[in-house]
Structures are given as C-alpha cells and as structure tokens.
Design an enzyme around this catalytic site. Sequence first.
Site, short mmCIF file in Angstrom:
data_model
loop_
_atom_site.label_atom_id
_atom_site.label_comp_id
_atom_site.label_asym_id
_atom_site.label_seq_id
_atom_site.Cartn_x
_atom_site.Cartn_y
_atom_site.Cartn_z
N LYS A 1 0.79 -1.23 0.00
CA LYS A 1 0.00 0.00 0.00
C LYS A 1 0.82 1.28 0.00
CE LYS A 1 -3.65 -0.04 -0.49
NZ LYS A 1 -4.85 -0.38 -1.29
N1 PMP Z 1 -3.24 -7.46 1.39
C1 PMP Z 1 -3.12 -6.59 2.40
C2 PMP Z 1 -2.43 -7.05 3.65
C3 PMP Z 1 -3.63 -5.28 2.29
O1 PMP Z 1 -3.51 -4.42 3.31
C4 PMP Z 1 -4.28 -4.90 1.09
C5 PMP Z 1 -4.83 -3.52 0.96
N2 PMP Z 1 -6.09 -3.31 1.51
C6 PMP Z 1 -4.41 -5.85 0.06
C7 PMP Z 1 -3.86 -7.11 0.24
C8 PMP Z 1 -5.20 -5.57 -1.19
O2 PMP Z 1 -4.71 -4.57 -2.03
P1 PMP Z 1 -5.68 -3.66 -2.88
O3 PMP Z 1 -6.28 -2.64 -1.95
O4 PMP Z 1 -4.78 -3.04 -3.90
O5 PMP Z 1 -6.75 -4.48 -3.50
#
Ligand code: PMP
Length: 346
Positions: A47
């Site tokens: 992130k």
């Molecule tokens: N895994 C973790 C540990 C996360 O914090 C996030 C972000 N919310 C994601 C996966 C998914 O990423 P995205 O928000 O880009 O879908």
Amino acid sequence: MNITRPFGDTLALIGNTPIVRLAGPSAAAGCDIYGKCEFANPGSSVKDRAALWIIRDAEARGELLPGGTVVEGTAGNTGIGVALVANAKGYKTIIVMPDNQSKEKMDTLRALGAELVLVPPTKFADAGHFVHTSRRLAEETPGAVWANQFDNIANRRAHIEGTAPEIWEQLGGRVDGFTCAAGTGGTIAGVGLGLKAFDENIRIALTDPHGAALYNYYAHGELRAEGSSVAEGIGQGRITANLEGAPIDTQYRISDEEGLVWVERLLKEEGLCLGLSSGINVAGAVALGRELVAEGRPNPQVATILCDTGFRYLSTLYNAEWLAAKGLPVFDWLARNSASAEAVSA
Ligand code: PMP
C-alpha cells in the site's frame, strides 16, 4: 532495479521491489510461481505505492497544499503508507480504522505520528463505517484531503505505471498469468490493465477470500458473499472505481485454511514471514499455474503479490491462542512454544 547507485530521496524507496521464485508453490503447480516482494517497501506493504500515487495526484490537482492533512479510512496498511509519505512531504495524517484490525497496525500508526481514530466494524451501508467516517473528517478538517483509496483511481495507476512494468521486465517479458486478491481492487485491476497492455494473452485471475462478493460477481454476475475470513486488507463487497473495467479472465475462491498452509510453508521452508493475504494469493497462483499447465502452455510463468510482512500479525496469525480461538490450525512450532511457555510459568 539498480541498487548500485544511491537513491535521490526516501520516497524513491517505494516500489521497484524484488521478485522471487517460490520453490514450494512452483513444485506444487508444476511451473514457475513468482512472488513480488511488496513487504520490502518502507512501510512493509504493497500500500505504500497507492499512498504515494494518491498524495502526488492530490498535489498535482492543487488540492493538497503545504502543511495540509491527509485523511484516510483503512484496514491499516494504507494508513501506514500514507503516514510515511505524508511525513516525508510535511503533511499531517489522520487515519480511521476498524477496531478489529491487528494491534500491531494500531501501534505502528501511532508510532509513525498519525492521529488514529478507531471505529467499530460495520456494514458499508452504515454511516459509521470507517470509509464514511474518514470522508466526513476530511470535510470537517481545514486543509485536509480525503485519500479515498477505494474510489480514487490514482491507487490503481500506481500498479499500471509501477508494479506491472516491473513484473514484465523482471520476468524477461514473458508472463503467462497473474493473480491476487482485492481489497480496494487497485492491485488486481492496475496490474491486470498494465500487464494486458504488454500482452493481452496474459491470464488475469482474481483470488477471492471467503466472505467477499467478487468471486460470485465475476463467475456468475452477482455480488454475493459466502462464508467468512480473518484475512486483513482483502475481501470486497462492491465494484469500487478501482475495479471498474478490471480485466478479470478467471477467478478462484480460497479459504483461510488453504492460505494458512502457504503462510506456514513459506515461513518454514523458504524463510518468508508473510500475512494471510499473501498466503491466499499464493494458493491462487498455484491454482492458476496448474490450470495453465493443464492447458499445455509451455513452462508458464505466474506472478502474484506478497502483500505485507507477517511481523504485522504477531498477535494474531502467529499466536497459538488466537489461531485456536478462531478455529484455525495452529502451526506446529507455535503449539510447541506455547506449551513450553505454559510449562515454564506453571
Ligand atoms: N493485502 C493486504 C495485507 C492489504 O492491506 C491490502 C490492501 N487493503 C491488500 C492485500 C489488497 O490490495 P488492494 O487494496 O490493492 O486491493
């Protein structure tokens, strides 16, 4: 990645993460499975990329001025990324987070200097949901912008412009498949769009946890959730702006138990300590690899995302009592360590 030269500033440390061939998953799939090491970002998660792109976009649009504040609603990792980028650029940070996320994330956010607002977890339709609370706080705070990671497509641009070309180059311009789970959907949509621009035959698969609605949406056209998951940061119930037009070719639904098998094996066998979303992603990548092998693609190369470090979950995923209370299998060594700790304290 050129690590022989000094970087110009700390924000240049975001992105350009290494990619690694994962031996166990590759053996299980019968082809090469690669993990993009997003835990290697300064905030230890994928992130950081979205945080940097969102803040730069708000600056470019003239909305974020010197001394301003960035407000965000987050399961934690985006807040950590926002706090680091905001510190580096002289902005303040306010983070709204559901109070059921890991204690490590809360402690980290406070340690980084963010103002932390905890709210009870609730349905997206409720006004008290962390996303709506963060929007209201941004509106009420002078000089504040709302990062709005779910519906701000600067989030997925980070992956179209960064993550996807990195994967393409790192795998020598030959990628057969990519998969990951969705929280905001920024990663799956952005990497999917970015990779398809290089080669439209690259298969993009959504790996959905239980309790999320996207598997049924892409498989049957209906947003419907089944079951539940303890994975943090993933599991979406609606088509966010970041997910609109995402080029999803196929989809898998992966249970926490299946994801935990890979969390356990990657730590024990390959020395990687990861969060559960990474384990779920790897299970999806193995499924995608097998599918491509079964179709006769020669030596397919499949990539996925290792989203964050397991150090963020010492009190949950890596805690025998917590796992047992959730009805999840306890890693052997955790069961042994907690048994010997009891013996010592008895
Ligand atoms: N895994 C973790 C540990 C996360 O914090 C996030 C972000 N919310 C994601 C996966 C998914 O990423 P995205 O928000 O880009 O879908």
